[in-house]
Write a protein that holds these residues in place. Structure first.
Motif: not given
Length: 273
Positions: A67-86, A92-99
């Motif tokens: 049930g946790v859909t907020q993500f803080l991705d530290l040291g995320s690099g480049i969000p290529t295929a299969g990244n966190v928000h995808e 959950d379509p409402g998920a939010r991500v800060v890279y």
């Protein structure tokens, strides 16, 4: 291709080398040359990186299931295929991500890839400055820190020299109980001299030398968290989807992985044997 920041492109970047390992296209010749050198020294490296990416997917799915859909991705690099928000939005379509990344080229690429996606943001900052990360407009606007947050530190803490527990603790203290910490970390445990050679290569070639840590040291990062079963394990062993995901020798994958849930009082981390 996005406009490139005016920085030194003669040194490889850990973020872009990782992108190359994953088959991405957001890297330069200097990054590819170092990656190929590392693979010649350690032919299993692409499989290790793929195991790390597979762990990221499983961990993100687990967090959303909780049930946790907020993500803080530290040291995320480049969000290529299969990244966190995808991965998160598939559940959950409402998920939010800060890279968050300190590599200006990785940040430039990330912003270009994400475009005007209002459920994601990119911060150019060093994760070792938690106050600056957490006070950034992108974090304040997109994440509600009064509600549980997933703090992702995937394949990044081995680029933090010295004692990394204080860095992790600062983020732990900034998020409420029931938040989650997702960590994968390079380790010498179970490895031969190739791990030492790999560490030496990063020390010589990049601005981000590696510090490999033991299982006990990775467990210490989870002070104040309850580890999700199976605890701190080699990458393929963290909740594999099938026996094929584990392989014949998971202990040879030079990375440890774990997920923890922030408890209401700090204390020793339970372990799983």
């Amino acid at each position: 291709m996005p406009e490139r920041p005016d920085i030194d492109l003669t040194k490889p970047s850990a973020a872009r080398v990782y992108d190359y390992y994953l088959g991405g296209a957001h890297n330069f010749a200097v990054d590819r040359e170092m990656a190929e050198q590392a693979i010649r020294m350690w032919p299993e490296l692409p499989l290790i990186m793929q195991a790390n990416r597979a762990f990221l997917r499983r961990a993100v799915q687990h967090c959303v299931e909780r049930g946790v859909t907020q993500f803080l991705d530290l040291g995320s690099g480049i969000p290529t295929a299969g990244n966190v928000h995808e991965v998160a939005r598939a559940a959950d379509p409402g998920a939010r991500v800060v890279y968050v990344d300190n590599d200006p080229i990785a940040v430039t690429y990330s912003r270009t890839i994400l475009g005007d996606d209002r459920q994601t943001a990119v911060v150019q900052e060093d994760l070792r400055r938690p106050a600056d990360v957490l006070s950034s407009p992108q974090v304040r606007d997109l994440l509600d820190l009064s509600r549980p947050v997933v703090v992702m530190m995937v394949a990044v803490l081995h680029f933090v020299p010295g004692d990394a527990t204080g860095v992790v603790a600062a983020y732990r203290d900034a998020v409420p109980p029931d938040s989650l910490l997702v960590v994968s970390h390079a380790t010498h445990d179970g490895q031969d001299r190739q791990a030492d050679e790999h560490t030496d290569l990063y020390r010589r070639r990049t601005a981000t030398p590696m510090t490999m840590r033991t299982k006990a040291e990775v467990e210490e990062l989870f002070t104040g968290f309850d580890l999700v079963e199976p605890g701190v394990v080699h990458l393929p062993l963290w909740r594999p989807a099938s026996p094929e995901d584990v392989g014949e020798h998971p202990e040879r994958v030079a990375g440890l992985a774990a997920v923890g849930v922030k408890r209401r009082t700090n204390g020793p981390v339970p372990t799983f044997e």
